[in-house]
Write an enzyme that holds these catalytic residues in place. Structure first.
Site, mmCIF file in Angstrom:
data_model
loop_
_atom_site.group_PDB
_atom_site.id
_atom_site.type_symbol
_atom_site.label_atom_id
_atom_site.label_comp_id
_atom_site.label_asym_id
_atom_site.label_seq_id
_atom_site.Cartn_x
_atom_site.Cartn_y
_atom_site.Cartn_z
ATOM 1 N N CYS A 30 0.841 -1.208 0.000
ATOM 2 C CA CYS A 30 0.000 0.000 0.000
ATOM 3 C C CYS A 30 0.879 1.262 0.000
ATOM 4 O O CYS A 30 1.427 1.613 -1.028
ATOM 5 C CB CYS A 30 -0.991 -0.030 1.156
ATOM 6 S SG CYS A 30 -2.280 1.201 1.007
ATOM 7 N N HIS A 60 -3.076 -5.352 1.603
ATOM 8 C CA HIS A 60 -2.403 -5.596 2.888
ATOM 9 C C HIS A 60 -2.410 -7.069 3.297
ATOM 10 O O HIS A 60 -3.267 -7.472 4.094
ATOM 11 C CB HIS A 60 -3.105 -4.793 3.992
ATOM 12 C CG HIS A 60 -3.032 -3.316 3.814
ATOM 13 N ND1 HIS A 60 -1.905 -2.590 4.124
ATOM 14 C CD2 HIS A 60 -3.940 -2.418 3.343
ATOM 15 C CE1 HIS A 60 -2.132 -1.307 3.869
ATOM 16 N NE2 HIS A 60 -3.349 -1.173 3.386
ATOM 17 N N GLU A 116 -0.601 -8.260 5.378
ATOM 18 C CA GLU A 116 -0.315 -8.260 6.823
ATOM 19 C C GLU A 116 -1.580 -8.117 7.667
ATOM 20 O O GLU A 116 -1.537 -8.283 8.880
ATOM 21 C CB GLU A 116 0.711 -7.167 7.159
ATOM 22 C CG GLU A 116 0.204 -5.725 7.145
ATOM 23 C CD GLU A 116 0.147 -5.080 5.755
ATOM 24 O OE1 GLU A 116 0.269 -5.813 4.744
ATOM 25 O OE2 GLU A 116 -0.039 -3.844 5.685
#
Lengths: 195, 293
Positions: free
Chosen positions: A79, A172, A174
């Site tokens: 991002c 994302h 994560e």
């Protein structure tokens, strides 16, 4: 053990560090140039790209990270990290590192009401599709030679790309429990500091 | 493509972590904040110190001001609505701000009920003074929490009190055995499921910032070391003598909150901080933090 730095100026660096530790990798936060020493790879996390971009400059990280990128050092950006890796971006508020030959549009899908999640096919990681979380996300407008687009939205918009040892994602990984893209990045990273 | 999901709402809060969210009352101030490295701005008609001084009823800001601020910057824009005033919140969602603060700084519209925030596509941040209050707001759908502190005072003491209360309670729950959870949920006035979640994760289920009284880089770093994941600075920046310099310094101190050399360096020559108020001199009925429950 591979040693990965996560740029910890602002954003969701803790999530990346937690994910790397699940993969049995040594994960360290990087806020100052000296903390780049001895790393095998670097992750630039999600966050606010104007904030991270400003702090990269103020703490003299621009030149060393550009230098590493030129040497083929493995870097993954998610991002805001993708925005910072780009060669060119759509607005003047951020000075990118210019490490990857991609043009990126910031906040490309709109404001927060347009943030979304969706499953995307990614041949490099195989089945099942990856669950992608897009938050005020950027997308790729143009890629240069030698850049491979790894994932596209149904309308063809590029949202993940690899060039050499660099990996840029609009979304994302994560924020999910799916470790496959971090594993993919770690396969790019040479083992046990052979670098 | 699913929009307005819990993941994208809580996820935006995760992207703000390690950052400084600054109160601004004009598009020019918003640009100063963005240029200084703010990770978001809070669009307001008056900063808390002026709301406190002016008295009367404080309401949602004029939509034309909020839109002008959204136009001026590319970072996320937050705006405040009154506690319980779900129509002000609907208005903010229609304007397309990025985050709604259901805030005790404005005059509450409902003294019994907060907004049912799950009904909205936009994420909400809410204030708390302790863990029970935080978990009640999360149960209602808050995607981010901030400790309340006492806004508009330039005095960090209440922010410290509230952050310590939250962190102490989290540590306490972390060491509990299963048979203690129900009694703890009852004592906190919080849903059992969230108490169990806090026990398992050792943290709040959403991002937690500090707010209310941060006036210096050291204040920001103090709150970070006490467990905040980022800070809101309201009156502290634009009530100081040199807002640009102070804003930059607070951003750096928030990033390098464990590095005393850097905090000392950025604290040099900042000019005057906002004057600040002793909490004990504020009449009880004028305190903002007790608003909401």
């Amino acid at each position: 053990m591979k040693r990965i730095g996560v740029l910890a100026l602002q954003g969701d660096f803790v999530e990346h560090i937690a994910l790397l530790r699940r993969l049995k990798v040594e994960a360290l936060s990087v806020r100052l140039p000296r903390e780049l020493d001895g790393l095998d790879g670097l992750i630039i996390p999600g966050g606010e790209s104007t904030t991270i971009g400003r702090l990269i400059k103020e703490y003299d990280l621009m030149a060393p990270v550009r230098g590493l990128a030129r040497e083929g050092f493995p870097i993954m950006g998610t991002c805001a990290g993708m925005i910072l890796l780009a060669r060119r971006i759509s607005d003047i508020n951020v000075e990118p590192l210019g490490a990857m030959d991609i043009d990126v549009r910031r906040n490309a899908f709109g404001r927060q009401v347009d943030s979304f999640e969706t499953d995307l096919e990614m041949p490099v990681i195989g089945e099942p599709p990856f669950h992608c979380v897009f938050i005020r996300a950027p997308f790729i407008e143009m890629v240069g030679d030698g850049v491979e687009v790894l994932a596209r939205l149904p309308d063809g918009t590029g949202v993940a790309a690899r060039q050499g040892n660099m990996l840029a994602l609009s979304f994302h990984p994560e924020l999910t429990d799916d470790l496959r893209l971090h594993e993919y990045f770690l396969r790019i990273v040479p083992g046990d500091r052979e670098r | 493509m699913d929009k307005g999901t819990w993941t994208v709402k809580a996820g935006l809060a995760q992207m703000l972590k390690g950052g400084v969210i600054m109160d601004v009352v004009t598009p020019e101030q918003a640009k100063v904040a963005e240029e200084a490295g703010a990770c978001a701005v809070m669009a307001l008609e008056r900063i808390p110190a002026d709301i406190r001084a002016a008295g009367g009823v404080a309401r949602v800001a004029d939509p034309s001001l909020i839109l002008a601020i959204m136009e001026a910057v590319s970072i996320p824009v937050m705006a405040k609505c009154r506690i319980g005033h779900f129509v002000e919140a609907q208005m903010l969602e229609a304007l397309g701000v990025d985050f709604i603060d259901e805030s005790e700084v404005l005059t509450p519209a409902d003294e019994s009920h907060h907004i049912w925030k799950h009904d909205f596509k936009l994420p909400f941040v809410c204030g708390c003074r302790d863990l029970g209050e935080a978990l009640r707001r999360i149960a209602e759908g808050a995607a981010m929490i901030r400790t309340k502190g006492e806004a508009g005072t330039g005095n960090i003491v209440e922010a410290v009190r509230h952050m310590r209360a939250v962190m102490d309670e989290i540590r306490k729950i972390g060491s509990m055995t299963t048979d203690e959870f129900v009694a703890e949920a009852k004592a906190l006035g919080a849903p059992l499921e969230l108490v169990i979640e806090v026990h398992k994760a050792g943290r709040l289920p959403v991002v937690n910032f500090a707010a209310g009284g941060i006036a210096t880089p050291a204040d920001a770093a103090l709150m970070m070391q006490l467990g905040a994941e980022g800070v809101f600075v309201g009156s502290g920046i634009f009530k100081s003598s040199d807002p640009e310099v102070r804003a930059r310094a607070i951003v750096k101190a928030t990033t390098h909150y464990r590095n005393p050399e850097i905090i000392a360096e950025v604290s040099k020559g900042l000019g005057l901080a906002m004057p600040g108020l002793d909490i004990k001199t504020i009449p009880t009925e004028e305190l903002l933090a007790p608003r909401g429950w």
